[in-house]
Design a protein around this motif. Structure first.
Motif, PDB file in Angstrom:
ATOM      1  N   GLN A   2     -10.646   1.719 -24.716  1.00 38.39           N
ATOM      2  CA  GLN A   2     -10.622   1.154 -23.366  1.00 38.39           C
ATOM      3  C   GLN A   2     -11.508   1.976 -22.423  1.00 38.39           C
ATOM      4  N   ARG A   3     -11.505   3.309 -22.629  1.00 38.18           N
ATOM      5  CA  ARG A   3     -12.349   4.191 -21.806  1.00 38.18           C
ATOM      6  C   ARG A   3     -13.819   3.841 -22.008  1.00 38.18           C
ATOM      7  N   TYR A  14     -23.912  -1.277 -12.748  1.00 39.03           N
ATOM      8  CA  TYR A  14     -25.027  -0.488 -12.206  1.00 39.03           C
ATOM      9  C   TYR A  14     -26.362  -1.087 -12.657  1.00 39.03           C
ATOM     10  N   SER A  17     -27.178  -4.324 -10.892  1.00 37.03           N
ATOM     11  CA  SER A  17     -27.626  -4.192  -9.504  1.00 37.03           C
ATOM     12  C   SER A  17     -29.015  -3.560  -9.455  1.00 37.03           C
ATOM     13  N   HIS A  32     -44.773 -10.408   1.249  1.00 37.04           N
ATOM     14  CA  HIS A  32     -45.590  -9.653   2.197  1.00 37.04           C
ATOM     15  C   HIS A  32     -47.076  -9.906   1.947  1.00 37.04           C
ATOM     16  N   ASP A 280     -48.850  -3.619  -1.604  1.00 36.54           N
ATOM     17  CA  ASP A 280     -47.909  -4.650  -2.059  1.00 36.54           C
ATOM     18  C   ASP A 280     -47.929  -4.756  -3.575  1.00 36.54           C
TER      19      ASP A 280
ATOM     20  N   ARG B   3      -7.131   7.028 -13.835  1.00 43.38           N
ATOM     21  CA  ARG B   3      -8.038   5.879 -13.681  1.00 43.38           C
ATOM     22  C   ARG B   3      -8.670   5.900 -12.299  1.00 43.38           C
ATOM     23  N   TYR B  14     -22.620   7.231  -8.113  1.00 40.28           N
ATOM     24  CA  TYR B  14     -23.431   6.142  -7.562  1.00 40.28           C
ATOM     25  C   TYR B  14     -23.859   6.477  -6.134  1.00 40.28           C
ATOM     26  N   ARG B 275     -50.442  -1.863  11.364  1.00 40.46           N
ATOM     27  CA  ARG B 275     -49.712  -2.382  10.201  1.00 40.46           C
ATOM     28  C   ARG B 275     -49.230  -1.297   9.250  1.00 40.46           C
ATOM     29  N   LYS B 279     -45.450   0.052   8.878  1.00 39.11           N
ATOM     30  CA  LYS B 279     -44.733  -0.235   7.637  1.00 39.11           C
ATOM     31  C   LYS B 279     -44.081   1.042   7.099  1.00 39.11           C
TER      32      LYS B 279
END
Lengths: 354, 354
Positions: A2-3, A14, A17, A32, A280, B3, B14, B275, B279
């Motif tokens: 489970q860990r 993580y 994201s 841009h 860019d 936990r 994080y 610009r 920026k």
């Protein structure tokens, strides 16, 4: 186990994201760049129209006012020629006009795919989490039907984990291959899609001292044309205004237009310079090759850990079942029916205990 | 409780990495802004020197060659005046010259502090992790000395957690206050530190259509001076070269210098435009007010969770001790000595069991 899975789910969130961050960096860089390109086009259009308007109205008025003196009319003709030349040179700077490739469209496509990818991963992560929790619950309550259902679910999620790992591995390999030397590939692809000349693309994709500005010639020529209009207008102001006071108003208005045009010209020079678009490009590459690739590797680690944990679960659950006390082994048909009179009593007890 | 702490440590890692990302974004934006500012200064210096060199050598040679014809000498004098005027106008564009504030210094200071902050948090996180693991080990092995040591360590880490939470809360409040309206504060601070005029700072910090380019006037004047040198050189080439072939070499060299100067001028226009620097400013603010602030909030959550978990540990450990079987209650002086003959046997058993 489970860990391991808990760590795996954390790593998965993580990685998801990070990948999403990288892709959103890519799409914001594309937006841009699109803004810069469309501003160049708009600015050129606006400046050319302003010059044309000045030629049509003020210069024509001036010619009518000064029609008695031939050499002054010749000077206005000179200014008209220079304005037309400047407009023509500027027209050639709107290099993105008529190009069918739209960075906005690419950014929207990328964002669309990324949104669904993100959602699919969040659902997969939640599914893994639920399977873990309900397996634990089934083991703690020694509920056979829950353990059976969770064994089946584990099998399903195991297949999903292996499948996602395959997809991630393929994408990571492709992306690393692309990222090892992106310039040539992107340059060729862009040339194919846009049909722009190689010196413009080289200028923007490399942007170093070795690559000369392909707009240098046109910029210098339009700058000289604007400066020469200015000197001709000053000459007219000196010689014509004392004799023809009516010439003052169109001359001042022309000076004003010229000043505004020179401001737009400086903005155009700044926009056409490779710094902004190259930045860019660099930012899009960084998003793709640093953040998105890193996130993808974390997602692969998650898939690996979760596949390992689920495989262990699948192997150990039948053995755990064998250890369940036989007292629980009553008639299975009523086992999952909370409305059975005896069962409903146990169900209420179970509910109150959690 | 474990936990809770596990989740807390994950959140802490994080948050620590997010804060570090935000701060590194800030310092890389500062370095990029510094690069732009120093490139402007270098470019101005280089262009002014190139113009001065051309005036000293080629224009002087030209005057000597053409000294017989007064009107041609007058034209070279005109070109010399214009070159000197252009150099003077360009000189005024190096607005960052002599400013004592160095963005590199600020970036280095920020990076220095951030490195130690990052390291301190990683050490704190590892300490919390170790305390958790050894507390679990002490409970599992029912080892009294380990439980006692871990109770003391928990107390220490609890104090550290509360202390770090206080620091984070103070920093988060200060940062949110700054981030709610940064423009005015940064503008005033920069004006105080650099002594630059308000219209230059407004141009770079706001960078919208409403704020006009404060360098517009100088740019236009130097542009006109360069164009007028060009037309004078062309006139000389038309009239002087047929009579004085020796004039061709310095004239061609002057044309070449003028072309290079116009290229540098276009690059200067692009660099001076708001610009790029705006920026960088936006990217520095985003790093500080989005990533770093978000990371700080996660670190606060970590401190809160870890303080809660450690407080629970501190409350429950003495009770757990009371439940330890009394058989373990032998002479405490030998308890932590693995070289005691009886003890070493148990130690080997313990080692082989883990």
């Amino acid at each position: 186990m489970q860990r391991l899975d808990g760590a795996g789910i954390g790593i998965g969130f993580y990685g998801n994201s990070e990948t999403s961050d990288g892709v959103s960096q890519l799409s914001s860089a594309l937006l841009h760049a699109n803004h810069t390109l469309s501003t160049i086009d708009d600015l050129v259009l606006e400046t050319v129209e302003r010059l044309g308007e000045a030629v049509r109205t003020e210069l024509t008025t001036l010619e009518e006012v000064l029609s008695e003196r031939v050499e002054l009319v010749a000077a206005t003709w000179g200014a008209r020629r220079q304005a037309e030349a400047a407009a023509q040179h500027l027209q050639g700077l709107a290099f993105w006009q008529g190009v069918s490739l739209s960075p906005v469209q690419v950014a929207e496509d990328v964002t669309f795919v990324e949104e669904y990818r993100w959602l699919a991963y969040v659902l997969l992560l939640l599914l893994v989490l639920l399977v873990c929790l309900f397996t634990l619950l089934g083991l703690a309550k020694q509920s056979k039907w829950l353990v059976v259902v969770m064994t089946a679910m584990s099998l399903l999620v195991l297949v999903l984990s292996w499948g996602s790992m395959g997809l991630e591995a393929a994408t990571a390999v492709g992306l690393s291959d692309f990222c090892s030397n992106p310039d040539t590939y992107v340059l060729n692809l862009t040339q194919e899609e846009t049909g722009l000349s190689l010196d413009i693309l080289n200028y923007y994709f490399l942007c170093n001292q070795a690559v000369s500005n392909p707009f240098q010639q046109r910029l210098t020529l339009s700058q000289r044309a604007l400066a020469s209009i200015h000197s001709q207008l000053q000459g007219l102001e000196r010689e014509a205004v004392p004799q023809f006071p009516a010439a003052q108003k169109p001359l001042l208005s022309l000076e004003e237009t010229l000043n505004v045009t020179e401001g737009s010209f400086h903005q155009l020079v700044a926009l056409l310079h490779c710094r902004s678009l190259h930045k860019d490009y660099g930012s899009a590459l960084r998003g793709l090759c640093e953040d998105a690739l890193e996130g993808l590797l974390f997602l692969m680690l998650f898939s690996l850990l979760s596949a390992g944990a689920l495989a262990t679960t699948l192997c150990s659950l039948p053995r755990a079942w064998a250890l369940f006390p036989p007292s629980d082994d009553y008639d299975d048909t009523d086992d999952d029916d909370p409305f059975n009179p005896q069962e409903s009593k146990r169900f209420v007890q179970w509910q109150s205990s959690i």
